[in-house]
Motif scaffolding. Structure first.
Motif, short mmCIF file in Angstrom:
data_model
loop_
_atom_site.label_atom_id
_atom_site.label_comp_id
_atom_site.label_asym_id
_atom_site.label_seq_id
_atom_site.Cartn_x
_atom_site.Cartn_y
_atom_site.Cartn_z
N CYS A 139 0.96 -1.33 0.04
CA CYS A 139 -0.01 -0.05 -0.14
C CYS A 139 1.13 1.16 -0.18
CB CYS A 139 -1.09 0.05 1.27
SG CYS A 139 -0.25 -0.35 2.80
N GLY A 140 2.12 1.17 -0.07
CA GLY A 140 3.02 2.38 0.03
C GLY A 140 4.48 2.15 -0.46
N VAL A 141 5.06 2.98 -0.84
CA VAL A 141 6.64 2.89 -1.16
C VAL A 141 7.31 3.98 -0.78
CG1 VAL A 141 6.03 4.08 -3.49
CG2 VAL A 141 8.31 2.40 -3.45
N LEU A 142 8.84 3.67 -0.31
CA LEU A 142 9.66 4.66 0.16
C LEU A 142 10.91 4.13 -0.48
CD1 LEU A 142 10.48 6.92 2.41
CD2 LEU A 142 10.66 4.85 3.84
N ALA A 143 11.49 5.40 -0.65
CA ALA A 143 13.16 5.28 -1.20
C ALA A 143 13.89 6.48 -0.49
CB ALA A 143 13.23 5.23 -2.83
N LEU A 144 15.16 6.13 -0.11
CA LEU A 144 15.94 7.10 0.60
C LEU A 144 17.19 7.10 -0.27
CD1 LEU A 144 15.43 6.19 4.23
CD2 LEU A 144 14.47 8.13 2.89
N ALA A 145 17.93 8.25 -0.23
CA ALA A 145 19.30 8.46 -0.47
C ALA A 145 20.24 9.33 0.35
CB ALA A 145 19.28 9.07 -1.91
N PRO A 146 21.64 9.37 0.67
CA PRO A 146 22.16 10.06 1.17
C PRO A 146 21.82 11.67 0.59
CG PRO A 146 23.55 8.11 0.67
CD PRO A 146 22.34 8.11 -0.26
N GLY A 147 22.33 12.49 1.44
CA GLY A 147 22.53 13.99 0.85
C GLY A 147 23.70 14.19 0.16
N SER A 148 23.89 15.27 -0.79
CA SER A 148 24.71 15.54 -1.61
C SER A 148 26.13 15.74 -0.78
CB SER A 148 24.39 16.83 -2.37
OG SER A 148 24.01 17.96 -1.79
N SER A 149 26.08 16.17 0.12
CA SER A 149 27.42 16.53 0.94
C SER A 149 27.16 15.94 2.48
CB SER A 149 27.76 17.98 0.81
OG SER A 149 26.64 18.80 1.57
N ALA A 150 28.31 16.19 3.25
CA ALA A 150 28.35 15.71 4.57
C ALA A 150 27.67 16.54 5.38
CB ALA A 150 29.84 15.68 5.07
N GLY A 151 27.02 15.85 6.29
CA GLY A 151 26.13 16.76 7.23
C GLY A 151 24.79 17.28 6.62
N ASP A 152 24.37 16.89 5.18
CA ASP A 152 23.22 17.01 4.93
C ASP A 152 22.06 16.07 5.28
OD1 ASP A 152 24.02 19.18 3.52
OD2 ASP A 152 24.04 18.46 1.38
N GLY A 153 22.62 14.93 5.70
CA GLY A 153 21.55 13.91 6.18
C GLY A 153 21.01 12.89 5.11
N ALA A 154 19.83 12.46 5.30
CA ALA A 154 19.09 11.73 4.24
C ALA A 154 18.13 12.39 3.71
CB ALA A 154 18.86 10.40 4.92
N ARG A 155 18.01 12.03 2.42
CA ARG A 155 16.79 12.54 1.78
C ARG A 155 15.68 11.39 1.10
NH1 ARG A 155 17.54 17.58 -0.56
NH2 ARG A 155 15.84 17.23 -2.12
#
Length: 237
Positions: A139-155
Motif C-alpha cells: 500500500c506504499g513505497v519509500l526510497a531514500l538516498a544520502p544527502g549531496s554533502s556531509a552533514g546534509d543527512g538523508a533525503r
C-alpha cells in the motif's frame, strides 16, 4: 493591451489542458492500526506494482503543479509570445493559442513522471521499501538516498501511498521508518547529527500538512523563473 488580453485568454485552455488526467482523491477510511502495517524491502516481483503506484502518485499532483507553474505571469507572457509567433505560421487562431499551452503542459508532466514516477537505483541507505498490510497488500513505497554533502543527512527520493489506502496512517508509518533508517545511517557513518529532508511538490498540501504535523519545517525550495515548484522540509532527528 493586446498582450494582456491574450495572457488572460490563455488561462482557460491552460486549465482545460491541465485537467486531461483525473485528479486523485484520497480514501477517507478510518486510521489503520499500526500493528496491521509493516515495512520491508521491495521484492523483485513487486516492482511492476510499485511502479504503477509511483506513476499514479505523480498523476495525482502533476495537474496541480502544471497549473500552478504555467499560470505565473512570466509563463503566461512566454505562452502569449509563442502564440503570437505561431499565428504567422498557422492559419487557425485557436490552434495557435492552444498548441503552446498543450506542449508546455505535456513537457512538464513528462518531466515530473521521469523524476518521480520511476524507481531510483539502490542507494547507500538500501531499499526501496514497501508498506504492507497484514493481508499482504502493498500500500506504499519509500526510497531514500544520502544527502549531496556531509552533514546534509538523508533525503526521501520517493514516497507514495496507494490512493485506496490514503488517510489511514500509511504515509506516517513510512515517514517514521525513514526517520529510523536515517538515524541508523547517520550513526553508522559517524555523522554528528541525524537529519531527514523531504521534498514536496508545491501543490501537495496534504503531504506538507502531514510533515508539519510530524515536526518538519520548510527550509528551502526550488523552481523556475523565481517561482517555487518544490519545497523542502527537514527535521533534526
Amino acid at each position: 493591451m493586446g498582450e494582456a488580453l491574450e495572457s488572460r485568454i490563455l488561462v482557460l485552455p491552460l486549465v482545460l489542458c491541465a485537467r486531461l488526467l483525473p485528479w486523485g482523491r484520497g480514501s477517507l477510511g478510518a486510521a489503520m492500526a499500526p500493528s496491521h502495517l509493516s515495512v520491508r524491502e521491495m521484492r523483485e516481483d513487486e516492482k511492476p506494482l510499485v511502479l504503477e503506484m509511483l506513476k499514479a502518485g505523480v498523476k495525482d499532483t502533476e495537474n496541480r503543479v502544471a497549473l500552478h507553474a504555467l499560470t505565473r505571469p512570466p509563463a503566461l507572457l512566454l505562452l502569449a509570445a509563442a502564440s503570437s509567433g505561431l499565428r504567422f505560421v498557422l492559419a487557425s487562431f485557436a490552434l495557435a493559442l492552444l498548441l503552446p499551452v498543450f506542449l508546455a503542459v505535456a513537457a512538464m508532466k513528462l518531466g515530473l513522471r521521469a523524476r518521480w514516477g520511476s524507481l531510483p537505483p539502490p542507494g547507500g541507505l538500501g531499499g526501496p521499501w514497501v508498506a504492507v498490510r497484514g493481508s499482504g497488500d502493498v500500500c506504499g513505497v519509500l526510497a531514500l538516498a544520502p544527502g549531496s554533502s556531509a552533514g546534509d543527512g538523508a533525503r526521501v527520493t520517493r514516497l507514495s501511498v496507494s490512493r485506496w489506502h490514503r488517510r489511514r496512517g500509511v504515509g506516517r508509518r513510512l515517514l517514521a521508518f525513514a526517520e529510523s533508517r536515517a538515524r541508523a545511517w547517520a550513526g553508522g557513518m559517524g555523522e554528528p547529527r541525524a537529519r531527514l529532508v523531504v521534498p514536496v511538490a508545491v501543490a501537495a498540501w496534504g503531504v506538507a500538512g502531514m510533515l508539519e504535523g510530524c515536526g518538519y519545517q520548510a527550509e528551502g525550495s526550488w523552481g523556475c523563473m523565481g517561482y517555487t515548484l518544490v519545497r523542502e522540509f527537514s527535521k533534526e532527528l
